[in-house]
Design a protein around this motif. Structure first.
Motif, PDB file in Angstrom:
ATOM      1  N   THR A  75      39.135   1.450  10.660  1.00 57.55           N
ATOM      2  CA  THR A  75      39.648   0.222  10.047  1.00 57.55           C
ATOM      3  C   THR A  75      38.971  -1.031  10.589  1.00 57.55           C
ATOM      4  OG1 THR A  75      41.455   0.069  11.666  1.00 57.55           O
ATOM      5  CG2 THR A  75      41.917   1.223   9.583  1.00 57.55           C
ATOM      6  N   ASP A  76      38.492  -0.987  11.815  1.00 58.71           N
ATOM      7  CA  ASP A  76      37.913  -2.160  12.476  1.00 58.71           C
ATOM      8  C   ASP A  76      36.599  -1.789  13.157  1.00 58.71           C
ATOM      9  OD1 ASP A  76      40.201  -4.424  12.496  1.00 58.71           O
ATOM     10  OD2 ASP A  76      41.104  -2.441  12.607  1.00 58.71           O
ATOM     11  N   ALA A  77      35.719  -1.147  12.408  1.00 62.87           N
ATOM     12  CA  ALA A  77      34.468  -0.612  12.962  1.00 62.87           C
ATOM     13  C   ALA A  77      33.646  -1.653  13.711  1.00 62.87           C
ATOM     14  CB  ALA A  77      33.641   0.017  11.846  1.00 62.87           C
ATOM     15  N   GLN A  78      33.672  -2.899  13.246  1.00 63.47           N
ATOM     16  CA  GLN A  78      32.859  -3.943  13.880  1.00 63.47           C
ATOM     17  C   GLN A  78      33.245  -4.161  15.341  1.00 63.47           C
ATOM     18  OE1 GLN A  78      35.176  -4.438  11.535  1.00 63.47           O
ATOM     19  NE2 GLN A  78      36.550  -6.027  12.264  1.00 63.47           N
ATOM     20  N   ASN A  79      34.481  -3.836  15.717  1.00 57.10           N
ATOM     21  CA  ASN A  79      34.923  -4.009  17.102  1.00 57.10           C
ATOM     22  C   ASN A  79      34.483  -2.865  18.014  1.00 57.10           C
ATOM     23  OD1 ASN A  79      36.601  -6.513  17.029  1.00 57.10           O
ATOM     24  ND2 ASN A  79      37.618  -5.345  15.423  1.00 57.10           N
ATOM     25  N   PHE A  80      33.898  -1.836  17.438  1.00 54.53           N
ATOM     26  CA  PHE A  80      33.502  -0.668  18.228  1.00 54.53           C
ATOM     27  C   PHE A  80      32.014  -0.352  18.087  1.00 54.53           C
ATOM     28  CE2 PHE A  80      38.002  -0.306  17.269  1.00 54.53           C
ATOM     29  CZ  PHE A  80      38.530  -0.093  18.532  1.00 54.53           C
ATOM     30  N   GLU A  81      31.241  -1.320  17.639  1.00 49.76           N
ATOM     31  CA  GLU A  81      29.808  -1.110  17.468  1.00 49.76           C
ATOM     32  C   GLU A  81      29.085  -0.868  18.786  1.00 49.76           C
ATOM     33  OE1 GLU A  81      28.540  -4.555  15.294  1.00 49.76           O
ATOM     34  OE2 GLU A  81      29.225  -3.728  13.378  1.00 49.76           O
ATOM     35  N   HIS A  82      29.654  -1.337  19.872  1.00 46.77           N
ATOM     36  CA  HIS A  82      28.963  -1.272  21.161  1.00 46.77           C
ATOM     37  C   HIS A  82      29.562  -0.238  22.112  1.00 46.77           C
ATOM     38  CE1 HIS A  82      26.638  -4.659  19.843  1.00 46.77           C
ATOM     39  NE2 HIS A  82      27.751  -5.320  19.588  1.00 46.77           N
ATOM     40  N   ILE A  83      30.179   0.827  21.567  1.00 44.19           N
ATOM     41  CA  ILE A  83      30.679   1.868  22.467  1.00 44.19           C
ATOM     42  C   ILE A  83      29.480   2.571  23.104  1.00 44.19           C
ATOM     43  CG2 ILE A  83      32.879   2.192  21.269  1.00 44.19           C
ATOM     44  CD1 ILE A  83      31.731   4.739  19.997  1.00 44.19           C
ATOM     45  N   ALA A  84      29.718   3.159  24.251  1.00 45.20           N
ATOM     46  CA  ALA A  84      28.638   3.798  25.016  1.00 45.20           C
ATOM     47  C   ALA A  84      27.950   4.891  24.199  1.00 45.20           C
ATOM     48  CB  ALA A  84      29.210   4.387  26.301  1.00 45.20           C
ATOM     49  N   PRO A  85      26.650   5.061  24.387  1.00 44.57           N
ATOM     50  CA  PRO A  85      25.905   6.089  23.660  1.00 44.57           C
ATOM     51  C   PRO A  85      26.504   7.498  23.826  1.00 44.57           C
ATOM     52  CG  PRO A  85      24.384   4.601  24.735  1.00 44.57           C
ATOM     53  CD  PRO A  85      25.765   4.222  25.207  1.00 44.57           C
ATOM     54  N   ALA A  86      26.999   7.814  25.014  1.00 44.72           N
ATOM     55  CA  ALA A  86      27.585   9.146  25.240  1.00 44.72           C
ATOM     56  C   ALA A  86      28.826   9.355  24.372  1.00 44.72           C
ATOM     57  CB  ALA A  86      27.948   9.323  26.711  1.00 44.72           C
TER      58      ALA A  86
END
Length: 127
Positions: free
Chosen positions: A72-83
């Motif tokens: 629902t709010d993908a823009q807030n999770f664009e920078h999650i860790a690569p792992a």
């Protein structure tokens, strides 16, 4: 490094349960833990007792974490860790096969961020 799905399942359940208050546990069974908000609201065209938040579902080789805020709010999770990003299959389902301290911390922070976002949207109560 934890690779036993039962252990991973328990850790993920505990991370979500730390947010009981803003979240309610709808189902807590061997094959699923489902968390949702506590404010009655519309979800699509249906009135529900709380907006869906996340589920944990153990499988034989991994544990699935369905996390709705990343959808629902993908823009807030664009920078999650690569792992953590590597575990994401589809738009909102993480397949967790191995869990180390770093990944556990990333998941803990992601869940807390999701709670905060939904509180700001007023679909979860604030503590």
């Amino acid at each position: 490094m934890i690779s036993d799905p039962k252990e991973i399942d328990q850790i993920l359940r505990n991370i979500i349960k730390k947010h009981i208050g803003p979240l309610q546990i709808r189902k807590d069974e061997e094959n699923v833990l489902e968390a949702a908000g506590t404010i009655p609201t519309m979800q699509g065209k249906q009135k529900v007792d709380g907006f869906y938040f996340a589920s944990v579902m153990p499988k034989p080789k991994d544990v699935r974490l369905y996390f709705f805020p990343i959808y629902t709010d993908a823009q807030n999770f664009e920078h999650i860790a690569p792992a953590l990003r590597k575990c994401l299959k589809g738009k909102s389902c993480f397949h967790i096969k191995k869990l180390d301290e770093s990944l556990q911390q990333e998941i803990t922070e992601m869940i807390a961020t999701g709670v905060k976002i939904y509180q700001e949207k007023k679909i979860l109560i604030t503590e």
